[in-house]
Design a protein around this motif. Structure first.
Motif, PDB file in Angstrom:
ATOM      1  N   ASP A   1       0.602  -0.773  -0.010  1.00 22.43           N
ATOM      2  CA  ASP A   1      -0.253  -0.299  -0.108  1.00 22.43           C
ATOM      3  C   ASP A   1       1.195   1.124  -0.438  1.00 22.43           C
ATOM      4  OD1 ASP A   1      -2.175   1.360   0.428  1.00 22.43           O
ATOM      5  OD2 ASP A   1      -3.105   1.294   1.742  1.00 22.43           O
ATOM      6  N   GLY A   2      -0.037   2.363  -0.542  1.00 17.90           N
ATOM      7  CA  GLY A   2       0.715   3.826   0.146  1.00 17.90           C
ATOM      8  C   GLY A   2      -0.190   4.448   0.127  1.00 17.90           C
ATOM      9  N   GLY A   3       0.459   5.831   0.068  1.00 22.49           N
ATOM     10  CA  GLY A   3      -0.514   7.390   1.316  1.00 22.49           C
ATOM     11  C   GLY A   3      -0.047   8.329   0.844  1.00 22.49           C
TER      12      GLY A   3
ATOM     13  N   ALA B   1       4.915  12.869  -3.024  1.00 24.72           N
ATOM     14  CA  ALA B   1       4.464  12.432  -4.437  1.00 24.72           C
ATOM     15  C   ALA B   1       2.895  12.277  -4.218  1.00 24.72           C
ATOM     16  CB  ALA B   1       4.938  10.522  -4.594  1.00 24.72           C
ATOM     17  N   THR B   2       2.430  11.433  -5.100  1.00 29.08           N
ATOM     18  CA  THR B   2       1.268  11.451  -5.100  1.00 29.08           C
ATOM     19  C   THR B   2       0.726   9.556  -3.908  1.00 29.08           C
ATOM     20  OG1 THR B   2       1.093  10.179  -7.339  1.00 29.08           O
ATOM     21  CG2 THR B   2       0.952  12.577  -7.620  1.00 29.08           C
ATOM     22  N   ASN B   3      -0.265   9.398  -4.302  1.00 28.91           N
ATOM     23  CA  ASN B   3      -0.789   7.863  -3.866  1.00 28.91           C
ATOM     24  C   ASN B   3      -0.262   7.031  -5.280  1.00 28.91           C
ATOM     25  OD1 ASN B   3      -2.150   8.720  -1.495  1.00 28.91           O
ATOM     26  ND2 ASN B   3      -4.464   9.305  -2.588  1.00 28.91           N
ATOM     27  N   ASN B   4      -0.473   7.246  -5.978  1.00 30.78           N
ATOM     28  CA  ASN B   4      -0.718   6.548  -7.106  1.00 30.78           C
ATOM     29  C   ASN B   4       1.022   6.230  -6.988  1.00 30.78           C
ATOM     30  OD1 ASN B   4      -3.137   6.545  -7.652  1.00 30.78           O
ATOM     31  ND2 ASN B   4      -2.645   7.427 -10.051  1.00 30.78           N
ATOM     32  N   VAL B   5       2.066   6.987  -6.826  1.00 27.91           N
ATOM     33  CA  VAL B   5       3.538   6.947  -6.918  1.00 27.91           C
ATOM     34  C   VAL B   5       3.229   5.818  -5.173  1.00 27.91           C
ATOM     35  CG1 VAL B   5       5.953   8.113  -6.671  1.00 27.91           C
ATOM     36  CG2 VAL B   5       4.163   8.463  -8.352  1.00 27.91           C
TER      37      VAL B   5
ATOM     38  N   MET C   1      -3.716  -6.265  -3.401  1.00 30.32           N
ATOM     39  CA  MET C   1      -3.884  -4.630  -2.740  1.00 30.32           C
ATOM     40  C   MET C   1      -4.584  -4.271  -3.114  1.00 30.32           C
ATOM     41  SD  MET C   1      -0.330  -2.898  -5.061  1.00 30.32           S
ATOM     42  CE  MET C   1      -0.039  -1.555  -4.361  1.00 30.32           C
ATOM     43  N   ASP C   2      -5.041  -3.015  -2.515  1.00 30.38           N
ATOM     44  CA  ASP C   2      -6.274  -2.687  -1.988  1.00 30.38           C
ATOM     45  C   ASP C   2      -6.172  -1.082  -3.178  1.00 30.38           C
ATOM     46  OD1 ASP C   2      -5.501   0.527  -1.409  1.00 30.38           O
ATOM     47  OD2 ASP C   2      -5.545  -0.708   0.821  1.00 30.38           O
ATOM     48  N   SER C   3      -5.748  -1.626  -3.941  1.00 32.68           N
ATOM     49  CA  SER C   3      -5.638  -0.329  -5.297  1.00 32.68           C
ATOM     50  C   SER C   3      -5.468  -1.062  -6.785  1.00 32.68           C
ATOM     51  CB  SER C   3      -3.704   0.401  -5.843  1.00 32.68           C
ATOM     52  OG  SER C   3      -4.165   1.124  -6.756  1.00 32.68           O
ATOM     53  N   LYS C   4      -7.247  -0.255  -6.944  1.00 31.68           N
ATOM     54  CA  LYS C   4      -8.058  -1.200  -8.227  1.00 31.68           C
ATOM     55  C   LYS C   4      -7.029  -0.361  -9.994  1.00 31.68           C
ATOM     56  CE  LYS C   4     -11.182  -3.202 -10.514  1.00 31.68           C
ATOM     57  NZ  LYS C   4     -11.777  -4.396 -10.142  1.00 31.68           N
TER      58      LYS C   4
ATOM     59  N   LYS D   1      -1.062   5.208 -18.912  1.00 35.25           N
ATOM     60  CA  LYS D   1      -0.698   6.490 -19.539  1.00 35.25           C
ATOM     61  C   LYS D   1      -0.058   8.000 -19.037  1.00 35.25           C
ATOM     62  CE  LYS D   1      -5.026   6.186 -21.652  1.00 35.25           C
ATOM     63  NZ  LYS D   1      -6.922   6.368 -21.743  1.00 35.25           N
ATOM     64  N   HIS D   2      -0.040   7.607 -17.614  1.00 33.19           N
ATOM     65  CA  HIS D   2       1.446   8.301 -16.929  1.00 33.19           C
ATOM     66  C   HIS D   2       2.338   8.227 -16.669  1.00 33.19           C
ATOM     67  CE1 HIS D   2       1.928  11.567 -13.700  1.00 33.19           C
ATOM     68  NE2 HIS D   2       0.519  12.007 -13.798  1.00 33.19           N
ATOM     69  N   PRO D   3       3.313   9.305 -17.118  1.00 27.90           N
ATOM     70  CA  PRO D   3       4.940   9.242 -17.260  1.00 27.90           C
ATOM     71  C   PRO D   3       5.295   8.793 -15.852  1.00 27.90           C
ATOM     72  CG  PRO D   3       4.007  11.910 -17.156  1.00 27.90           C
ATOM     73  CD  PRO D   3       2.561  11.045 -17.955  1.00 27.90           C
ATOM     74  N   ASP D   4       4.852   8.724 -15.048  1.00 27.19           N
ATOM     75  CA  ASP D   4       5.525   8.682 -13.707  1.00 27.19           C
ATOM     76  C   ASP D   4       5.191   7.536 -13.617  1.00 27.19           C
ATOM     77  OD1 ASP D   4       6.244  10.895 -13.515  1.00 27.19           O
ATOM     78  OD2 ASP D   4       4.163  12.353 -12.203  1.00 27.19           O
ATOM     79  N   MET D   5       4.152   7.188 -13.569  1.00 30.36           N
ATOM     80  CA  MET D   5       3.901   5.092 -13.697  1.00 30.36           C
ATOM     81  C   MET D   5       4.605   4.669 -14.584  1.00 30.36           C
ATOM     82  SD  MET D   5       1.461   5.923 -11.098  1.00 30.36           S
ATOM     83  CE  MET D   5       1.622   7.169 -10.323  1.00 30.36           C
ATOM     84  N   GLN D   6       4.671   4.694 -15.436  1.00 30.34           N
ATOM     85  CA  GLN D   6       5.048   3.886 -16.338  1.00 30.34           C
ATOM     86  C   GLN D   6       6.886   3.425 -15.911  1.00 30.34           C
ATOM     87  OE1 GLN D   6       5.435   6.240 -19.675  1.00 30.34           O
ATOM     88  NE2 GLN D   6       2.791   5.931 -20.433  1.00 30.34           N
TER      89      GLN D   6
END
Length: 382
Positions: A9-11, A44-48, A74-77, A90-95
Motif C-alpha cells: 500500500d502507499g499513501g 509524491a502522489t498516492n499512485n506513486v 493490493m487495495d489499489s484497483k 498512460k501517466h508518465p510517472d507510472m510507466q
C-alpha cells in the motif's frame, strides 16, 4: 516452488503531499509474516507511493527466495489492473515504476488481485508509520511482535518480528525432513577475551591464534559428525576465516549472507561494558531497557537486528529445505535465532551464554515450527 503473498500500500497526505509506502511478505501456506518494508518518500502522489510499495514488497520477497512465485494483493484497483495488463498505463510517472516492478521477478511468476482496504491493514499501517516517521524527521524502523498467521496483529507497543511459531506437542506427526541449522559462533579475536564490543561497525578483527585453533577443532568435530551439507556465513573477517576452515575440511563452498553479520555497536565499538557504562551511562541503560534503542553514535537496535536475521534465516530455509546447514555467525545473531525458535521475549538475549566457537542447533519443520536441539556446546574445545 515456494509461494509468497505480498500485501502493499502507499499513501499521500495531500495527494500530492508527504507520502510513504508499506509492504509485507507472507508465507503463502501459513500466512506468517516473513518480512516487512516501509519508507517515507517525500512529496509524491498516492499512485506513486502505491507503486513504490509494490516494488519494495516484491524485492523483499525476492530477497527471501528469488525462485518463488508471488501473489500480490493490493487495495489499489489502478495498480492491480495496470500490472495485470488490463488497463493501459498512460501517466508518465507510472510507466517507469511499472517497468521496474515487472523486472523484479520473471514474467508469469507474479499474479495480482484486488482486496478491500480493511484486508490490507498491515501494509496500510506500515505506510502510515513511514509517513509519521518522515513528519518527525526520522527514518522508519520495524517494530518487534510475533506474527504467526494471517490474522495476527502486533501489539501497539511491540515491534514486528519475523519469528518462528512455537513448536507444540500437537504438531502434525508427518512433517517431512526438517531443515537443521547448526549455528557456529566464530573463534576468538584479540577482543574476545577482554569482552569488548565488537560489531559490524568496528575494526573487523581477524581470528587470533587461539581463534584459529578453535576453528580447527570445530572443523574436526563437524567432519566427524558428517551431516553438514552446506555452509553459510556472515561476511565479516572472523566469520569468513572460521567458515572457510570448516568448509575446507568438509569439502564444501561457503555462501555469504549479509543479514548474518554482527549488530553495529556504534560508538561503543572496542569498549568494554564498564567503559561504555562510564562514558555513556544513560544511553547504555536505555539500550538495555528496549530493543528499539540504538547504541550511541548511530549503531543498530536489536529490533532492526531481529528483522534482518529473521529474513536471513528464511532465505537459508528456502534455499536448503530438508538439509543440514552450518551457519557461521556472531553472538547477537545466533542468540536471536535461538530466541526466535523458542518464542522467547527480547530480554532472553541477556540470559544466554554463547562461548567462542560454540555450537547450537535448531530444526525447522514444514509447518513453521522450530525446535532447539543444542545450545552452547563446547565439548570439541576440551
Amino acid at each position: 516452488m515456494r509461494r509468497f503473498v505480498v500485501e502493499a500500500d502507499g499513501g499521500s497526505r495531500g495527494n500530492p503531499g508527504p507520502a510513504g509506502y508499506g509492504a509485507v511478505v507472507r508465507d503463502g501456506d501459513t500466512g506468517r509474516i516473513l518480512a516487512e518494508a516501509a519508507e517515507f518518500i517525500g512529496h509524491a502522489t498516492n499512485n506513486v507511493a502505491e507503486y513504490k510499495g509494490l516494488i519494495a514488497g516484491l524485492r523483499a520477497a525476492r530477497e527471501i527466495d528469488p525462485d518463488a512465485s508471488v501473489d500480490v494483493r493490493m487495495d489499489s484497483k489502478l495498480v492491480v489492473e495496470q500490472m495485470s495488463g488490463r488497463w493501459k498505463i498512460k501517466h508518465p510517472d507510472m510507466q517507469p515504476l511499472a517497468a521496474e516492478a515487472r523486472e523484479v521477478f520473471p514474467r508469469g511468476r507474479v499474479r495480482y488481485s484486488w482486496i478491500p482496504r480493511e484486508k490490507n491493514k498491515e501494509a496500510d499501517r506500515l505506510a502510515n508509520e513511514a509517513m509519521d516517521a518522515g513528519k518527525a524527521g526520522r527514518q522508519w524502523e520495524p517494530r518487534p511482535a510475533v506474527a504467526s498467521g494471517p490474522a495476527a496483529a502486533p501489539a501497539a507497543e511491540e515491534p514486528l518480528e519475523t519469528a518462528a511459531p512455537k513448536a507444540g506437542w500437537a504438531a502434525p506427526a508427518d512433517l517431512g525432513t526438517p531443515t537443521t541449522l547448526v549455528l557456529l559462533r566464530h573463534g576468538e579475536t584479540h577482543l574476545t577475551p577482554e569482552k569488548r564490543f565488537s560489531g559490524s561497525g568496528g575494526t573487523d578483527p581477524e581470528l587470533s591464534e587461539k581463534g584459529r585453533w578453535q576453528a580447527e577443532r570445530a572443523a574436526e568435530a563437524l567432519a566427524a559428525r558428517g551431516s553438514v551439507q552446506a555452509v553459510v556465513a556472515s561476511p565479516m573477517r572472523r566469520t569468513r576465516q572460521t567458515a572457510e576452515t570448516v568448509a575446507a575440511r568438509l569439502g564444501l563452498d561457503v555462501r555469504y549472507e549479509e543479514g548474518l553479520r554482527e549488530v553495529d555497536f556504534g560508538a561503543w565499538e572496542g569498549l568494554t561494558f564498564a567503559e561504555a557504562r562510564e562514558r555513556y551511562p544513560e544511553d547504555l541503560t536505555a539500550w538495555l531497557g528496549s530493543t528499539k534503542v540504538r547504541p550511541t553514535g548511530g549503531g543498530e537496535s536489536f529490533a532492526t537486528l531481529t528483522h534482518r536475521v529473521g529474513v536471513a534465516r528464511d532465505k537459508v530455509l528456502a534455499r536448503y529445505p530438508g538439509k543440514t546447514v552450518l551457519v557461521v555467525s556472531h553472538v547477537s545473531p545466533i542468540k536471536t535465532l535461538v530466541r526466535l525458535a523458542l518464542g522467547a521475549p527480547p530480554d532472553a538475549l541477556y540470559r544466554m551464554e554463547l562461548s567462542a566457537a560454540s555450537l547450537c542447533a535448531v530444526q525447522y519443520y514444514a509447518d513453521g515450527n522450530a525446535s532447539l536441539r543444542l545450545l552452547n556446546d563446547t565439548g570439541h574445545l576440551r
